[in-house]
Motif scaffolding. Structure first.
Motif, PDB file in Angstrom:
ATOM      1  N   LYS A  27      39.369  73.081  29.700  1.00 45.64           N
ATOM      2  CA  LYS A  27      39.020  74.656  29.256  1.00 45.64           C
ATOM      3  C   LYS A  27      37.754  75.041  29.800  1.00 45.64           C
ATOM      4  CE  LYS A  27      37.940  77.672  25.187  1.00 45.64           C
ATOM      5  NZ  LYS A  27      37.345  78.552  26.084  1.00 45.64           N
ATOM      6  N   GLU A  28      36.623  74.375  29.940  1.00 47.38           N
ATOM      7  CA  GLU A  28      35.284  74.822  30.321  1.00 47.38           C
ATOM      8  C   GLU A  28      35.526  74.983  32.112  1.00 47.38           C
ATOM      9  OE1 GLU A  28      32.051  73.081  28.703  1.00 47.38           O
ATOM     10  OE2 GLU A  28      32.452  73.714  26.812  1.00 47.38           O
ATOM     11  N   LEU A  29      36.125  73.957  32.630  1.00 46.21           N
ATOM     12  CA  LEU A  29      36.122  74.081  34.104  1.00 46.21           C
ATOM     13  C   LEU A  29      37.121  75.285  34.596  1.00 46.21           C
ATOM     14  CD1 LEU A  29      36.090  70.419  34.917  1.00 46.21           C
ATOM     15  CD2 LEU A  29      34.321  71.913  35.383  1.00 46.21           C
ATOM     16  N   ARG A  30      38.101  75.416  33.795  1.00 49.01           N
ATOM     17  CA  ARG A  30      39.127  76.484  34.040  1.00 49.01           C
ATOM     18  C   ARG A  30      38.141  78.151  33.728  1.00 49.01           C
ATOM     19  NH1 ARG A  30      44.980  74.393  31.836  1.00 49.01           N
ATOM     20  NH2 ARG A  30      45.575  73.296  33.721  1.00 49.01           N
ATOM     21  N   ASP A  31      37.792  77.866  32.753  1.00 43.51           N
ATOM     22  CA  ASP A  31      36.782  79.248  32.292  1.00 43.51           C
ATOM     23  C   ASP A  31      35.740  79.526  33.313  1.00 43.51           C
ATOM     24  OD1 ASP A  31      38.324  79.355  29.973  1.00 43.51           O
ATOM     25  OD2 ASP A  31      36.776  78.885  28.582  1.00 43.51           O
ATOM     26  N   ALA A  32      35.212  78.649  34.002  1.00 38.86           N
ATOM     27  CA  ALA A  32      34.244  78.850  34.953  1.00 38.86           C
ATOM     28  C   ALA A  32      34.918  79.043  36.478  1.00 38.86           C
ATOM     29  CB  ALA A  32      33.444  77.311  35.450  1.00 38.86           C
ATOM     30  N   GLY A  33      36.306  79.280  36.527  1.00 39.66           N
ATOM     31  CA  GLY A  33      37.043  79.843  37.752  1.00 39.66           C
ATOM     32  C   GLY A  33      37.729  78.848  38.390  1.00 39.66           C
ATOM     33  N   ALA A  34      37.678  77.325  37.926  1.00 39.72           N
ATOM     34  CA  ALA A  34      38.247  76.431  38.881  1.00 39.72           C
ATOM     35  C   ALA A  34      39.678  76.235  38.566  1.00 39.72           C
ATOM     36  CB  ALA A  34      37.716  74.968  38.510  1.00 39.72           C
ATOM     37  N   THR A  35      40.719  75.944  39.405  1.00 36.85           N
ATOM     38  CA  THR A  35      41.895  75.399  39.286  1.00 36.85           C
ATOM     39  C   THR A  35      41.708  73.934  38.767  1.00 36.85           C
ATOM     40  OG1 THR A  35      42.717  77.021  40.746  1.00 36.85           O
ATOM     41  CG2 THR A  35      44.363  75.167  40.228  1.00 36.85           C
ATOM     42  N   VAL A  36      42.452  73.576  37.623  1.00 35.88           N
ATOM     43  CA  VAL A  36      42.495  72.395  36.921  1.00 35.88           C
ATOM     44  C   VAL A  36      43.971  71.776  36.912  1.00 35.88           C
ATOM     45  CG1 VAL A  36      41.385  70.854  35.422  1.00 35.88           C
ATOM     46  CG2 VAL A  36      40.114  72.875  36.113  1.00 35.88           C
ATOM     47  N   HIS A  37      44.091  70.653  37.413  1.00 34.14           N
ATOM     48  CA  HIS A  37      45.462  69.913  37.209  1.00 34.14           C
ATOM     49  C   HIS A  37      45.175  68.636  36.423  1.00 34.14           C
ATOM     50  CE1 HIS A  37      46.849  72.184  41.086  1.00 34.14           C
ATOM     51  NE2 HIS A  37      46.960  72.914  40.145  1.00 34.14           N
ATOM     52  N   VAL A  38      46.193  68.404  35.535  1.00 37.96           N
ATOM     53  CA  VAL A  38      46.425  67.125  35.028  1.00 37.96           C
ATOM     54  C   VAL A  38      47.161  66.016  35.645  1.00 37.96           C
ATOM     55  CG1 VAL A  38      46.581  66.035  32.605  1.00 37.96           C
ATOM     56  CG2 VAL A  38      45.506  68.238  32.845  1.00 37.96           C
ATOM     57  N   ALA A  39      46.771  64.937  36.077  1.00 35.08           N
ATOM     58  CA  ALA A  39      47.695  64.177  36.452  1.00 35.08           C
ATOM     59  C   ALA A  39      47.889  62.734  35.573  1.00 35.08           C
ATOM     60  CB  ALA A  39      47.112  63.470  37.963  1.00 35.08           C
ATOM     61  N   THR A  40      49.283  62.580  35.278  1.00 34.66           N
ATOM     62  CA  THR A  40      49.553  61.517  34.329  1.00 34.66           C
ATOM     63  C   THR A  40      50.465  60.619  35.080  1.00 34.66           C
ATOM     64  OG1 THR A  40      51.670  62.504  33.645  1.00 34.66           O
ATOM     65  CG2 THR A  40      49.596  62.967  32.447  1.00 34.66           C
ATOM     66  N   LEU A  41      50.618  59.415  34.539  1.00 35.41           N
ATOM     67  CA  LEU A  41      51.491  58.370  35.170  1.00 35.41           C
ATOM     68  C   LEU A  41      52.864  58.892  35.627  1.00 35.41           C
ATOM     69  CD1 LEU A  41      50.274  55.372  33.119  1.00 35.41           C
ATOM     70  CD2 LEU A  41      49.746  55.816  35.397  1.00 35.41           C
ATOM     71  N   ASP A  42      53.443  59.718  34.896  1.00 40.47           N
ATOM     72  CA  ASP A  42      54.925  59.989  34.929  1.00 40.47           C
ATOM     73  C   ASP A  42      55.031  61.731  35.192  1.00 40.47           C
ATOM     74  OD1 ASP A  42      54.657  60.983  32.310  1.00 40.47           O
ATOM     75  OD2 ASP A  42      56.269  59.803  31.570  1.00 40.47           O
ATOM     76  N   GLY A  43      53.778  62.352  35.264  1.00 42.92           N
ATOM     77  CA  GLY A  43      53.659  63.495  35.294  1.00 42.92           C
ATOM     78  C   GLY A  43      54.143  64.658  34.138  1.00 42.92           C
ATOM     79  N   LYS A  44      54.350  63.824  33.145  1.00 38.19           N
ATOM     80  CA  LYS A  44      54.650  64.430  31.712  1.00 38.19           C
ATOM     81  C   LYS A  44      53.672  64.599  30.952  1.00 38.19           C
ATOM     82  CE  LYS A  44      59.525  62.824  32.366  1.00 38.19           C
ATOM     83  NZ  LYS A  44      60.610  62.196  31.972  1.00 38.19           N
ATOM     84  N   ALA A  45      53.742  65.115  29.645  1.00 35.59           N
ATOM     85  CA  ALA A  45      52.807  65.385  28.783  1.00 35.59           C
ATOM     86  C   ALA A  45      52.169  63.974  28.354  1.00 35.59           C
ATOM     87  CB  ALA A  45      53.365  66.349  27.441  1.00 35.59           C
ATOM     88  N   ILE A  46      50.976  64.108  27.804  1.00 34.18           N
ATOM     89  CA  ILE A  46      50.283  62.868  27.247  1.00 34.18           C
ATOM     90  C   ILE A  46      49.786  63.362  26.078  1.00 34.18           C
ATOM     91  CG2 ILE A  46      49.791  61.746  29.425  1.00 34.18           C
ATOM     92  CD1 ILE A  46      47.210  63.070  29.510  1.00 34.18           C
ATOM     93  N   LYS A  47      49.755  62.242  25.110  1.00 33.95           N
ATOM     94  CA  LYS A  47      48.907  62.404  23.884  1.00 33.95           C
ATOM     95  C   LYS A  47      47.681  61.810  23.595  1.00 33.95           C
ATOM     96  CE  LYS A  47      51.103  62.614  18.983  1.00 33.95           C
ATOM     97  NZ  LYS A  47      51.338  63.850  19.351  1.00 33.95           N
ATOM     98  N   GLY A  48      46.823  62.648  22.914  1.00 38.13           N
ATOM     99  CA  GLY A  48      45.335  62.555  22.791  1.00 38.13           C
ATOM    100  C   GLY A  48      45.063  61.362  21.580  1.00 38.13           C
ATOM    101  N   TRP A  49      43.911  60.948  21.704  1.00 35.20           N
ATOM    102  CA  TRP A  49      43.348  60.012  20.435  1.00 35.20           C
ATOM    103  C   TRP A  49      42.250  61.030  20.029  1.00 35.20           C
ATOM    104  CZ3 TRP A  49      45.401  56.504  17.686  1.00 35.20           C
ATOM    105  CH2 TRP A  49      44.623  56.027  16.685  1.00 35.20           C
ATOM    106  N   ASP A  50      42.387  61.519  18.848  1.00 32.55           N
ATOM    107  CA  ASP A  50      41.382  62.193  17.966  1.00 32.55           C
ATOM    108  C   ASP A  50      40.542  61.543  17.097  1.00 32.55           C
ATOM    109  OD1 ASP A  50      39.893  64.449  17.454  1.00 32.55           O
ATOM    110  OD2 ASP A  50      41.413  65.671  16.801  1.00 32.55           O
ATOM    111  N   GLN A  51      39.398  60.993  17.486  1.00 31.82           N
ATOM    112  CA  GLN A  51      38.599  60.078  16.510  1.00 31.82           C
ATOM    113  C   GLN A  51      39.223  58.964  15.959  1.00 31.82           C
ATOM    114  OE1 GLN A  51      36.399  62.640  14.192  1.00 31.82           O
ATOM    115  NE2 GLN A  51      35.504  63.905  16.026  1.00 31.82           N
ATOM    116  N   SER A  52      40.065  59.047  15.088  1.00 27.17           N
ATOM    117  CA  SER A  52      40.671  57.974  14.169  1.00 27.17           C
ATOM    118  C   SER A  52      42.154  57.879  14.335  1.00 27.17           C
ATOM    119  CB  SER A  52      40.247  58.036  12.848  1.00 27.17           C
ATOM    120  OG  SER A  52      40.302  59.138  12.052  1.00 27.17           O
TER     121      SER A  52
END
Length: 187
Positions: A27-52
């Motif tokens: 979010k912050e890098l995009r807000d600063a004007g950068a183009t940001v891409h997310v690369a994953t092993l298969d190019g698909k969505a990934i699930k985060g871990w949120d603390q616990s």
């Protein structure tokens, strides 16, 4: 910040990334004007871990194997225990890290993500920090380990935990605005 508006930044991650360590820089890098891409092993969505527990998903933009390092000025590696442990066992992901360092790109790793830098063989002689539980790994790989919110050594940025995200993202932005860095390439 004219350089940020032209900057292309890659975030490389897989399932189990620490939620804030991917979403805040994204979010912050995009807000600063950068183009940001997310690369994953298969190019698909990934699930985060949120603390616990499992957190939110983030869409992938491309497969790690399809990344052209020359397209990007910087690589951001979020932590979490699961994400970098999976990626460091993937030779393609490890090679991309080596390629970013060899290409004089900015590389930023937070929390457990320095495991990828260790696996890529790019930590020896560099000042680095990380989550406290992997500092021995960094030391054993030859890094000069420090305990501070952000360490930088030849364009490689490291931070300890989500608490350090403000300093981590600010340092990425500062380095992008300075431009590419010449550095010693790991053997």
């Amino acid at each position: 910040m004219p350089k940020m508006k032209n900057a292309k930044i890659l975030i490389m991650a897989t399932n189990g990334f620490e939620q804030s360590e991917l979403q805040v820089p994204l979010k912050e890098l995009r807000d600063a004007g950068a183009t940001v891409h997310v690369a994953t092993l298969d190019g698909k969505a990934i699930k985060g871990w949120d603390q616990s527990d499992w957190g939110e998903s983030v869409d992938g933009d491309l497969k790690i194997s399809d990344v052209n390092v020359d397209d990007y000025i910087a690589l951001v590696l979020p932590g979490g225990q699961i994400n970098p442990d999976i990626l460091r066992a993937d030779e393609t992901a490890v090679q991309k890290v080596r390629d970013f360092v060899a290409g004089d790109k900015i590389v930023a790793a937070i929390c457990h993500a320095p495991w990828l830098l260790i696996e890529a063989g790019v930590v020896e002689g560099r000042e680095m920090t990380s989550y406290h539980s992997i500092r021995t790994d960094l030391k054993n790989a030859g890094a000069n380990v420090v305990d501070k919110e952000v360490a930088i050594s030849n364009g490689i940025i490291t931070s300890r935990s989500p608490d350090d995200l403000p300093a981590f993202v600010a340092k990425i932005i500062e380095e992008v605005n300075e431009g590419e860095h010449s550095r010693d390439v790991a053997a």
